[in-house]
Every structure is written in structure tokens, then in C-alpha cells.
Enzyme design. Structure first.
Site, PDB file in Angstrom:
ATOM      1  N   SER A  77      13.241  -5.360  14.850  1.00 44.70           N
ATOM      2  CA  SER A  77      13.059  -3.921  15.012  1.00 44.70           C
ATOM      3  C   SER A  77      14.426  -3.305  15.263  1.00 44.70           C
ATOM      4  CB  SER A  77      12.138  -3.669  16.201  1.00 44.70           C
ATOM      5  OG  SER A  77      12.369  -2.381  16.735  1.00 44.70           O
ATOM      6  N   LYS A 105      11.671  -8.037  19.128  1.00 43.50           N
ATOM      7  CA  LYS A 105      10.669  -8.109  18.063  1.00 43.50           C
ATOM      8  C   LYS A 105      11.024  -9.042  16.918  1.00 43.50           C
ATOM      9  CE  LYS A 105       7.750  -5.186  17.294  1.00 43.50           C
ATOM     10  NZ  LYS A 105       6.303  -5.258  17.328  1.00 43.50           N
ATOM     11  N   SER A 116       8.250   5.980 -24.333  1.00 42.74           N
ATOM     12  CA  SER A 116       7.799   4.816 -23.577  1.00 42.74           C
ATOM     13  C   SER A 116       8.872   3.732 -23.605  1.00 42.74           C
ATOM     14  CB  SER A 116       6.483   4.271 -24.141  1.00 42.74           C
ATOM     15  OG  SER A 116       6.607   3.978 -25.512  1.00 42.74           O
ATOM     16  N   TYR A 159      -7.664   4.849 -31.218  1.00 41.16           N
ATOM     17  CA  TYR A 159      -6.445   4.968 -30.424  1.00 41.16           C
ATOM     18  C   TYR A 159      -6.221   6.411 -29.991  1.00 41.16           C
ATOM     19  CZ  TYR A 159      -1.607   4.914 -28.904  1.00 41.16           C
ATOM     20  OH  TYR A 159      -0.476   5.055 -28.151  1.00 41.16           O
ATOM     21  N   GLU A 211       2.762  -8.127   5.948  1.00 43.34           N
ATOM     22  CA  GLU A 211       2.327  -6.727   5.980  1.00 43.34           C
ATOM     23  C   GLU A 211       2.557  -6.068   4.630  1.00 43.34           C
ATOM     24  OE1 GLU A 211       3.691  -4.702   9.751  1.00 43.34           O
ATOM     25  OE2 GLU A 211       4.624  -6.657   9.979  1.00 43.34           O
ATOM     26  N   ASN A 250      -0.410   1.385 -33.833  1.00 44.21           N
ATOM     27  CA  ASN A 250      -1.629   1.164 -33.039  1.00 44.21           C
ATOM     28  C   ASN A 250      -2.029  -0.315 -33.004  1.00 44.21           C
ATOM     29  OD1 ASN A 250      -1.464   3.890 -32.934  1.00 44.21           O
ATOM     30  ND2 ASN A 250      -3.367   4.322 -34.044  1.00 44.21           N
ATOM     31  N   GLN A 276      -0.805   4.773 -24.050  1.00 41.52           N
ATOM     32  CA  GLN A 276       0.590   4.424 -23.788  1.00 41.52           C
ATOM     33  C   GLN A 276       0.835   4.200 -22.295  1.00 41.52           C
ATOM     34  OE1 GLN A 276       3.883   6.122 -26.063  1.00 41.52           O
ATOM     35  NE2 GLN A 276       4.535   7.152 -24.201  1.00 41.52           N
ATOM     36  N   THR A 316     -15.782 -16.050  13.352  1.00 47.81           N
ATOM     37  CA  THR A 316     -16.574 -15.094  12.580  1.00 47.81           C
ATOM     38  C   THR A 316     -16.521 -13.815  13.405  1.00 47.81           C
ATOM     39  OG1 THR A 316     -18.639 -15.685  13.695  1.00 47.81           O
ATOM     40  CG2 THR A 316     -18.151 -16.872  11.660  1.00 47.81           C
ATOM     41  N   HIS A 317     -16.504 -12.692  12.741  1.00 46.26           N
ATOM     42  CA  HIS A 317     -16.342 -11.398  13.434  1.00 46.26           C
ATOM     43  C   HIS A 317     -15.087 -11.384  14.297  1.00 46.26           C
ATOM     44  CE1 HIS A 317     -20.614 -10.767  12.346  1.00 46.26           C
ATOM     45  NE2 HIS A 317     -20.716 -12.037  12.663  1.00 46.26           N
TER      46      HIS A 317
END
Ligand code: ARG
Length: 460
Positions: free
Chosen positions: A276, A282, A22, A316, A289, A109, A321, A154-155
Site C-alpha cells: 500500500s 500491507k 478496423s 453481413y 483481485e 465478407n 466489424q 459451505t456458506h
């Protein structure tokens, strides 16, 4: 030979070493590991468990190791598995038997539980401060155009007129809850687990209070088995980040819509967009995004952590880990969001005229007419029905709500007077929404002042 070598005859196989290490990701905990070890040895000496001079030598060498890691002058290798073993073996390499005393009464631990808590305590505080900066950018942006009006949705359909500032302040509220959740999370993070050992505490006369005070924790854990198995504080942290990311993802969606040709309410600064490779015209809202996309990663981290813990018997297990990969990724992602958004919000241009034009859709004021009827004593449901019939009439005739004569209006709304024809002014519609929490000029100005004051106060 690994530090546990006493019981083993064969060395770990290469692929297994790679599988188990690790160090590639927990090295970021080194400062906290060292801080924890220093507190631990100071306590061991104070309790007479190790000689004072060993504790001094260990502490000095820990500082030395810390400097070496800071400078990049420390080599990490997967044979040594994790950050705890790297630091302990460096100590032993330098100090011999003296260094070998550091791990008395401690297990990796409870050590990793401590490191994570120390780390997340700092990180939670940092994230909270970054959220405050983000809120401030939103409040300043709202204040700069505090009388700009726009349609509220709304919606995703035109609903009623609102102030642009009111819309931005909605996100300030969300972020405030995000910060409050982290503040609350800190209560669970800020508990000291050392002294729990591998799972059953220690036979040595450790002084847990000493370590707690030294590391400035609010309390010590009350059950050694829970202390080494518990990752709730981290799951909660990532869950807070997931909710935060969800909020920014929603803001991003608003910004994406507003910067589309169909809405055309804002222009994001070029620095936060890209073009783009194919279409020359663009300008894409990539940052927004990507935030929707990155939010998915943060949810993934939360799901990983919950799943990681759900089948684990006490106490543990090595599965734990893997927690760090999810925690670090969620944290890094949230902090990346927090670095990019304040400048993007501050530099965004708003197109007030376009907002205003859209807000002039008289249909946005249909509710205002119904409420006017209520003021005249008409029961709301009947008022709603009458205005609905009026809208239908206009639709069939192919005219806007404000393009009819009073006489025509009275066909469906007999109570209508000249005053009704003036209800289609968006500015007036906003002004009348004067309730606390509403979008009127007065309550929004009050809210802006509230946030400006609150965010300027470092104590809060
Ligand atoms: N690297 C381990 C982790 O991140 C530290 C604890 C290891 N404990 C053990 N008994 N192998 O969880």
C-alpha cells in the site's frame, strides 16, 4: 482512391474514415489473411480462372508482404480501412493488373469469416495448451502437500474437514471442462467459409474442397448466407473464456480469503502482490483481485457479442466489424490470466499448521457423529436431531464438542459409546471418506496420480 472507388465521386470524409477503420485492430489477422489468399489464388489457377503465372506472382508477393509486416516494414493507414484492403492494395501496387486478380470470386465478407476462423482455430489450441499448464501447476501444488488438511466450507461456514489437495483438484476439474468446451468449440470453428462470396456464392467455378484441404479445415460451410453472417463460433469461444474466467475468479476469491489475516492459510509470493502507498504493513493479493475485475471484462465482451448479433438481418452487416474488439479483448485477458496463474500457484506457500488448527474445530465432525449413528441403525433424521441437540447442549454450556464426558454426551445421544469421543480427530474424519470422488487420502492420491498421468500425456 479506395478499392471500391468505381462507384463513388467523393472521397470518404476524414472523421468517417476514422470511424470506419478496423486496421488498428484487425492487423493482427494479417498472417491468416495472407494464408487464405494464397490458398484462394492457388485454387483460382487450378480452376483456370486466373493464369498460373499470376497465381505464382501473387503468392510470392503475399510472402513478401508477410515478411514486411513481420518486420514492421509495412505502413498501415486508416484510408485503406482494413487488413484485407491493405494487403490487396499492396499486391496491386507491386503487381498491377496481375495483383488485381486476387479477389476474383471472393468478398471481404467471406474473407473476414475465413480469417477469424483460422485465427481462432490457432488461438483455441493455444489456450487449451495453456489451460493444461495451469492444471499441471495445480496438480503439482496439490501433490506437494497432499496430506494437508483444512476445513471445507459451505456458506463460507465451517462444514467438514477436507484435504487441501482435494480443494485444488476441484479447480483442475473445472479447468478440464473449460478445455473440453474449447475442444468442442473447435468443431464449429474448423469449417471453411470461402466461396460464400458476399452472401450468394459465386458464378465462377470455384473449388471449395481444394481450399478446404489446403487450409486443413474439416468441412466447408453449407449455406453461403449463414457463412457470412455467422459469428456463433466466436460467441461460443468467448463464452468458453467467460466460464473459464469465472472459474479462475472463484479460485482467486479462495486465495484472497486464505491469505487474509482471518484465515491465514497461505502466503502468496511477493512477486504476485503489492504493498500500500500508505499502510506500511500491507501485502495485497492484487493479482487475484484483478482477475475478479478482468473477469467482468470478459463477461462484457460476451454480452457485447450477443448484443451485436441479436438484431442483425441476414446477411453481413457492418456491425460485425465490431466483433473483433470484443473477441480480442476477451482472448488477451484470458491469456494474461493463463500466463500469471501457474507461477503464482507454484510459488504459493501453504501454512499447514494454521490449516490444521482450523480443521481441528470439533464442530466439523458433527456429521461424522450422525453417520456413526446411522451405522448403528438410527434413522438419519433422528440421528441428525440428536447431534443437533448435542451441539446445542455444548453451545449453551460454552464448551467445544470434544470437551464433554461420555455421560454428558449420552444425555442427548443415548447410543454414544467411548468410540464416539474419538470421532473428533480430523485426520480420521478425512480417512473415512474413502469413496471415489471423496476427500479421503486414498481417493485423493488416486486422483493425483490420474491427473499426473493424464497431463503428462501429450496425446491425452
Ligand atoms: N472490416 C470488415 C469487418 O471486419 C471486413 C468486411 C467488410 N465487408 C464490407 N462489405 N464492408 O467485418
Amino acid at each position: 482512391m479506395a478499392l471500391w472507388g468505381g462507384r463513388f465521386t467523393a472521397a470518404t470524409q476524414d472523421e468517417v474514415a476514422k470511424y470506419s477503420e478496423s486496421i488498428s485492430f484487425d492487423q493482427r489477422l494479417y498472417k491468416y489473411d495472407i494464408q487464405g489468399s494464397k490458398a484462394h489464388v492457388a485454387m483460382l489457377a487450378a480452376q483456370g480462372i486466373i493464369p498460373e503465372k499470376s497465381a505464382k506472382a501473387i503468392a510470392a508477393e503475399l510472402d513478401n508482404i508477410c515478411k514486411r509486416i513481420d518486420k514492421g516494414d509495412f505502413s498501415f493507414s486508416i484510408e485503406m480501412e482494413d487488413i484485407h484492403m491493405h494487403i490487396e492494395s499492396a499486391l496491386i501496387e507491386k503487381l498491377g493488373a496481375e495483383g488485381a486478380r486476387v479477389h476474383s470470386g471472393r468478398s471481404r465478407n467471406d474473407q473476414i469469416a475465413l480469417d477469424l476462423r483460422l485465427y481462432l482455430r490457432d488461438q483455441a489450441r493455444e489456450v487449451i495448451a495453456m489451460i493444461r499448464t495451469f492444471q499441471k501447476a495445480l496438480v503439482d501444488r496439490a501433490a506437494a502437500d497432499k496430506d494437508a488438511i483444512m476445513p471445507g466450507f459451505t456458506h463460507l461456514q465451517h462444514a467438514q474437514v477436507v484435504l487441501f489437495a482435494h480443494h485444488l483438484l476441484a479447480y483442475v476439474e473445472m479447468l478440464d471442462r473449460d478445455a473440453a468446451r474449447l475442444e468442442d468449440n473447435l468443431k464449429r470453428i474448423n469449417v471453411m467459409p470461402l466461396g460464400s462470396g458476399a452472401l450468394a456464392g459465386s458464378t465462377l467455378p470455384l473449388d471449395r474442397e481444394f481450399v478446404r484441404k489446403k487450409l486443413d479445415f474439416a468441412a466447408v460451410t453449407r449455406n453461403s448466407m449463414d457463412a457470412v453472417a455467422d459469428r456463433d463460433f466466436a460467441i461460443e469461444f468467448v463464452s468458453d473464456l467467460a466460464i473459464f474466467a469465472m472459474h479462475v475468479s472463484r479460485l482467486s476469491e479462495d486465495l484472497i480469503l486464505w491469505s487474509s489475516q482471518e484465515f491465514d492459510f497461505i502466503e502468496l509470493d511477493d512477486a504476485f502482490c503489492t504493498g500500500s502507498s500508505l499502510m506500511p504493513q500491507k501485502k495485497n493479493p492484487d493479482v487475484c483481485e484483478l482477475t475478479r475485475g478482468k473477469t467482468a471484462r470478459v463477461y462484457g465482451a460476451l454480452t457485447a457479442l450477443l448484443t451485436l448479433c441479436k438484431g442483425l438481418p441476414l446477411t453481413y452487416n457492418r456491425d460485425l466489424q465490431e466483433d473483433k474488439l470484443a473477441i480480442f479483448d476477451a482472448l488477451d485477458t484470458a491469456k494474461a490470466i493463463l500466463r500469471v496463474y501457474p507461477p503464482m500457484i507454484s510459488s504459493m506457500q501453504i501454512k499447514r499448521q494454521n490449516m490444521k488448527r482450523a480443521a481441528s474445530d470439533p464442530a466439523l465432525m458433527a456429521t461424522d457423529i450422525a453417520e456413526k449413528l446411522v451405522e448403528l441403525g438410527v434413522p438419519f433424521r433422528s440421528a441428525h436431531h440428536r447431534v443437533g441437540a448435542f451441539v446445542k447442549y455444548c453451545k449453551e454450556k460454552g464448551v467445544a464438542l470434544n470437551q464433554v464426558t461420555l455421560v454428558e454426551m449420552q444425555e442427548t445421544i443415548p447410543e454414544a459409546t467411548e468410540e464416539f469421543l474419538r470421532l473428533f480427530r480430523p485426520v480420521q474424519s478425512v480417512r473415512k471418506r474413502a469413496l471415489k470422488g471423496g476427500t479421503g487420502f486414498a481417493p485423493v492420491s488416486r486422483e493425483l496420480r490420474f491427473w499426473q498421468k493424464r497431463l503428462a500425456d501429450p496425446q491425452r
